[in-house]
Design an enzyme around this catalytic site. Structure first.
Site, PDB file in Angstrom:
ATOM      1  CE  LYS A  55      -3.673  -2.517   2.437  1.00  0.00           C
ATOM      2  NZ  LYS A  55      -4.247  -2.819   3.774  1.00  0.00           N
ATOM      3  CD  GLN A  99      -3.156  -4.450   6.926  1.00  0.00           C
ATOM      4  OE1 GLN A  99      -3.275  -3.415   6.291  1.00  0.00           O
ATOM      5  NE2 GLN A  99      -3.683  -5.586   6.507  1.00  0.00           N
ATOM      6  CG  ASP A 122      -9.359  -0.027   6.020  1.00  0.00           C
ATOM      7  OD1 ASP A 122      -9.190  -0.560   4.918  1.00  0.00           O
ATOM      8  OD2 ASP A 122      -8.548  -0.116   6.964  1.00  0.00           O
TER       9      ASP A 122
HETATM   10  N1  GUN Z   1      -6.834  -6.850   6.874  1.00  0.00           N
HETATM   11  C1  GUN Z   1      -7.336  -7.577   5.853  1.00  0.00           C
HETATM   12  N2  GUN Z   1      -7.963  -6.781   4.959  1.00  0.00           N
HETATM   13  C2  GUN Z   1      -7.858  -5.527   5.437  1.00  0.00           C
HETATM   14  C3  GUN Z   1      -8.313  -4.268   4.954  1.00  0.00           C
HETATM   15  O1  GUN Z   1      -8.949  -4.135   3.904  1.00  0.00           O
HETATM   16  N3  GUN Z   1      -7.985  -3.198   5.732  1.00  0.00           N
HETATM   17  C4  GUN Z   1      -7.293  -3.310   6.885  1.00  0.00           C
HETATM   18  N4  GUN Z   1      -7.053  -2.198   7.576  1.00  0.00           N
HETATM   19  N5  GUN Z   1      -6.869  -4.463   7.364  1.00  0.00           N
HETATM   20  C5  GUN Z   1      -7.157  -5.559   6.630  1.00  0.00           C
END
Ligand code: GUN
Length: 294
Positions: A55, A99, A122
């Site tokens: 990312k 995350q 998110d």
């Molecule tokens: N863990 C798995 N998928 C995601 C996501 O889309 N966002 C975040 N913040 N954590 C994740």
């Protein structure tokens, strides 16, 4: 792998990222705004570390500003909340991403709720989840948003079609079901889960299948209708001695088995995965432009 049966998430996401890069250049040149995304990573989970790295790389490629706070596995909840507060108040930051999963001593819901929902790229904050449910403008969770964008950009007709979602998680199953119900998509939606009595009865009736349960080879050819569209959201690591890493990544769908019978199918890897990052960038750009009408 590219033909008209395969939904190529790699090339569709590349196209979306190109569009975002151009728009970002325009935004920065005309208004001096640089989209800013803050990551908070707690602990050493290798998959999480890899996701945050990818990312961050996408931010660099598209001309975004990004910052990552890496916290110790044992970091107290207050420390995570401290950084969220700091980023909430920083007007260079338009998106905050913690995350997941978090270590078990940290209350995930409390953390998500602490993020300013106007920066919740998110789409996990109850404000955004609730607004999606009632059809108001908001941030859509990135994987569900990517799935809908894959369907749109692959020319899959959705109006009045039977969509069956397998899995009811807050990250994929529930939000994608809500997106498919929206007035610009208009699917008839069923959600199946571990207590569904006869899954095959549902899947055989599906024009569009979204599979997100984390079980390799769960969806097999005998379960699908001729000509249906399959979106495979699974990311499963299975042992493979022929690979340097000792494993390979597969989805939830028996791809080879379903390929002939289905109309379109998204592969793993190279389907939904790359779309998730593209839609995160899209949400962050929207946030920087103040495009969402909260
Ligand atoms: N863990 C798995 N998928 C995601 C996501 O889309 N966002 C975040 N913040 N954590 C994740």
């Amino acid at each position: 792998m590219s033909n008209n049966k395969i939904i190529d998430g790699k090339s569709i996401s590349a196209q979306i990222k190109d569009e975002i890069k151009l728009e970002t250049q325009k935004l920065t040149e005309t208004q001096g705004i640089i989209p800013g995304l803050a990551f908070i990573l707690v602990g050493e989970n290798p998959a999480s570390q890899m996701y945050v790295r990818s990312k961050g790389k996408a931010c660099e490629e598209l001309g975004f500003y990004s910052i990552t706070e890496r916290l110790d596995e044992n970091a107290p909840e207050e420390e995570v909340l401290f950084f969220i507060k700091k980023f909430n108040q920083n007007n260079k930051i338009h998106g905050i991403l913690v995350q997941l999963p978090l270590p078990s001593h940290i209350n995930e819901f409390k953390i998500i709720e602490a993020i300013d929902f106007r920066k919740d790229v998110d789409g996990f904050h109850p404000q955004n989840a609730g607004r999606l449910l009632i059809g108001k403008d908001c941030f859509y969770p990135c994987t569900p948003y990517g799935i809908v964008e894959l369907l749109k950009r692959s020319g899959v007709e959705t109006k009045g079609k039977n969509a069956v979602v397998i899995g009811r998680s807050n990250i994929v199953g529930k939000p994608v079901a809500n997106l498919l119900l929206k007035k610009d998509i208009n699917c008839t939606v069923s959600v199946c889960h571990s207590f569904t009595k006869d899954i095959k009865e549902h899947t055989l009736n599906a024009d569009i299948l979204i599979v997100a349960i984390g079980k390799p080879n769960f969806l097999t050819a005998d379960m699908i209708k001729e000509g249906c569209t399959i979106i495979d959201v699974g990311i499963n690591r299975i042992p493979d001695n022929t690979k340097k890493t000792g494993y390979r990544t597969v989805g939830d769908v028996d791809f080879e088995g379903c390929y002939e019978k289905c109309g379109k199918i998204s592969p793993v890897p190279g389907g939904v995965g790359p779309m998730t990052i593209a839609m995160l960038m899209n949400n962050t750009l929207k946030s920087a432009k103040g495009e969402i009408q909260f």
